[in-house]
Motif scaffolding. Structure first.
Motif, PDB file in Angstrom:
ATOM      1  N   GLY A 221       2.905  -6.507  -7.872  1.00  0.00           N
ATOM      2  CA  GLY A 221       3.051  -5.443  -6.895  1.00  0.00           C
ATOM      3  C   GLY A 221       4.338  -5.532  -6.094  1.00  0.00           C
ATOM      4  O   GLY A 221       5.031  -4.536  -5.895  1.00  0.00           O
TER       5      GLY A 221
ATOM      6  N   HIS B 159       3.828   5.517  -6.950  1.00  0.00           N
ATOM      7  CA  HIS B 159       2.799   4.702  -6.293  1.00  0.00           C
ATOM      8  C   HIS B 159       1.688   4.324  -7.268  1.00  0.00           C
ATOM      9  O   HIS B 159       1.141   3.211  -7.211  1.00  0.00           O
ATOM     10  CB  HIS B 159       2.228   5.446  -5.089  1.00  0.00           C
ATOM     11  N   ARG B 160       1.357   5.219  -8.174  1.00  0.00           N
ATOM     12  CA  ARG B 160       0.328   4.879  -9.167  1.00  0.00           C
ATOM     13  C   ARG B 160       0.803   3.724 -10.057  1.00  0.00           C
ATOM     14  O   ARG B 160       0.026   2.814 -10.377  1.00  0.00           O
ATOM     15  CB  ARG B 160      -0.009   6.109 -10.015  1.00  0.00           C
TER      16      ARG B 160
ATOM     17  N   HIS C   2       0.365   0.498  -8.234  1.00  0.00           N
ATOM     18  CA  HIS C   2      -1.008  -0.033  -8.297  1.00  0.00           C
ATOM     19  C   HIS C   2      -1.264  -0.717  -9.634  1.00  0.00           C
ATOM     20  O   HIS C   2      -1.921  -1.769  -9.689  1.00  0.00           O
ATOM     21  CB  HIS C   2      -2.018   1.090  -8.060  1.00  0.00           C
TER      22      HIS C   2
ATOM     23  N   ALA D 275      -6.966   5.437  -5.729  1.00  0.00           N
ATOM     24  CA  ALA D 275      -6.535   4.249  -4.981  1.00  0.00           C
ATOM     25  C   ALA D 275      -5.350   4.576  -4.078  1.00  0.00           C
ATOM     26  O   ALA D 275      -5.267   4.093  -2.937  1.00  0.00           O
ATOM     27  CB  ALA D 275      -6.166   3.132  -5.948  1.00  0.00           C
ATOM     28  N   VAL D 276      -4.434   5.394  -4.574  1.00  0.00           N
ATOM     29  CA  VAL D 276      -3.287   5.803  -3.770  1.00  0.00           C
ATOM     30  C   VAL D 276      -3.748   6.596  -2.553  1.00  0.00           C
ATOM     31  O   VAL D 276      -3.305   6.354  -1.424  1.00  0.00           O
ATOM     32  CB  VAL D 276      -2.293   6.622  -4.611  1.00  0.00           C
TER      33      VAL D 276
ATOM     34  N   HIS E 218       0.838  -1.204   0.000  1.00  0.00           N
ATOM     35  CA  HIS E 218       0.000   0.000   0.000  1.00  0.00           C
ATOM     36  C   HIS E 218       0.872   1.253   0.000  1.00  0.00           C
ATOM     37  O   HIS E 218       1.970   1.265   0.553  1.00  0.00           O
ATOM     38  CB  HIS E 218      -0.921   0.008   1.226  1.00  0.00           C
ATOM     39  N   SER E 219       0.333   2.291  -0.587  1.00  0.00           N
ATOM     40  CA  SER E 219       1.079   3.545  -0.748  1.00  0.00           C
ATOM     41  C   SER E 219       1.112   4.376   0.526  1.00  0.00           C
ATOM     42  O   SER E 219       0.153   4.399   1.305  1.00  0.00           O
ATOM     43  CB  SER E 219       0.436   4.387  -1.862  1.00  0.00           C
TER      44      SER E 219
ATOM     45  N   ASP F 286      -5.215   4.486   0.077  1.00  0.00           N
ATOM     46  CA  ASP F 286      -4.170   3.871   0.903  1.00  0.00           C
ATOM     47  C   ASP F 286      -3.748   4.808   2.025  1.00  0.00           C
ATOM     48  O   ASP F 286      -3.544   4.377   3.167  1.00  0.00           O
ATOM     49  CB  ASP F 286      -2.947   3.533   0.038  1.00  0.00           C
TER      50      ASP F 286
ATOM     51  N   GLU G 165      -2.161  -4.894 -10.129  1.00  0.00           N
ATOM     52  CA  GLU G 165      -3.281  -5.488 -10.864  1.00  0.00           C
ATOM     53  C   GLU G 165      -2.820  -6.636 -11.747  1.00  0.00           C
ATOM     54  O   GLU G 165      -3.615  -7.503 -12.119  1.00  0.00           O
ATOM     55  CB  GLU G 165      -3.980  -4.422 -11.715  1.00  0.00           C
TER      56      GLU G 165
ATOM     57  N   TYR H  34      -5.458   5.520 -10.958  1.00  0.00           N
ATOM     58  CA  TYR H  34      -5.003   5.011  -9.660  1.00  0.00           C
ATOM     59  C   TYR H  34      -4.740   6.096  -8.622  1.00  0.00           C
ATOM     60  O   TYR H  34      -4.353   5.773  -7.493  1.00  0.00           O
ATOM     61  CB  TYR H  34      -3.743   4.138  -9.812  1.00  0.00           C
TER      62      TYR H  34
END
Length: 214
Positions: free
Chosen positions: A114, A102-103, A106, A164-165, A39-40, A168, A110, A161
């Motif tokens: 990772g 970080h993007r 992610h 999503a970051v 995770h970021s 996190d 997927e 993403y």
């Protein structure tokens, strides 16, 4: 079992913590049942995007320490990294805003890449003096672990993403994480910092026993 790890790709303690966790997993009797999710996290979210500053310069600003003292401080971290098989070159490290790295992480996750992507980014910054906010560099590093270069460039050209970051970041705060590395085992057992392999192994065994007991 599940391990969630919050980390920043410019964090020297995060790479050390990664190695120590891997050592613990190598000794853990149920390692085949463990899933690791990265995770970021940003050590310095205020770092301006596009600004590239030698890490030594930033440390000098924050600590006010003279160059000799800074080298002694970073030398200690470098020695600890070496004990884990890592060759740090912090004198050539350049601090950047890590949101794009970080993007890309992610994107790689997927594809089931990772862990490999996070490893490559840590090594690029801490050992090789790479600019981990540079689109060409990120595309190349992604390709090295199996992420098609065109996919990385497409992500970096837009906002994919980003949410999503930031989620996190929110999740880290929810768990009470104020720094990294930060590990959560089975969403119940937290381990903060680059603890020893023995500490990680004990936490893994405790979490497994607790799950088995339920």
């Amino acid at each position: 079992m599940r391990i969630d790890i919050w980390s920043d790709v410019v964090c020297p303690w995060c790479f050390i913590g990664k190695r120590r966790m891997e050592t613990a997993l190598g000794r853990f009797e149920h390692a085949d049942d463990v899933e690791v999710h990265w995770h970021s996290f940003q050590l310095d979210p205020s770092h301006p995007k596009g600004e590239r500053t030698p890490t030594f310069e930033i440390l000098a600003r924050k600590t006010g320490a003279p160059p000799a003292q800074l080298r002694a401080m970073t030398g200690q971290v470098t020695e600890l990294a070496a004990a884990e098989g890592l060759s740090y070159d912090l004198e050539h490290a350049v601090s950047v805003n890590t949101i794009d790295a970080h993007r890309v992480g992610h994107l790689a996750a997927e594809r089931g890449l990772g862990d490999a992507m996070h490893e490559r980014l840590l090594r690029a910054h801490l050992c090789e003096g790479e600019l981990v906010d540079d689109a060409d560099t990120l595309a190349r590093l992604g390709a090295e672990v199996g992420v098609p270069e065109e996919e990385t460039r497409k992500v970096l050209a837009g906002d994919a993403y980003r949410d999503a970051v930031h989620q996190d970041f929110t999740d880290a705060r929810r768990y009470g994480a104020t720094g990294v590395p930060f590990f959560v085992i089975n969403r119940a057992y937290g381990v903060s910092g680059a603890q020893s392999a023995e500490t990680f192994l004990s936490a893994l065994r405790t979490a497994h026993a607790d799950r088995a007991g339920k």
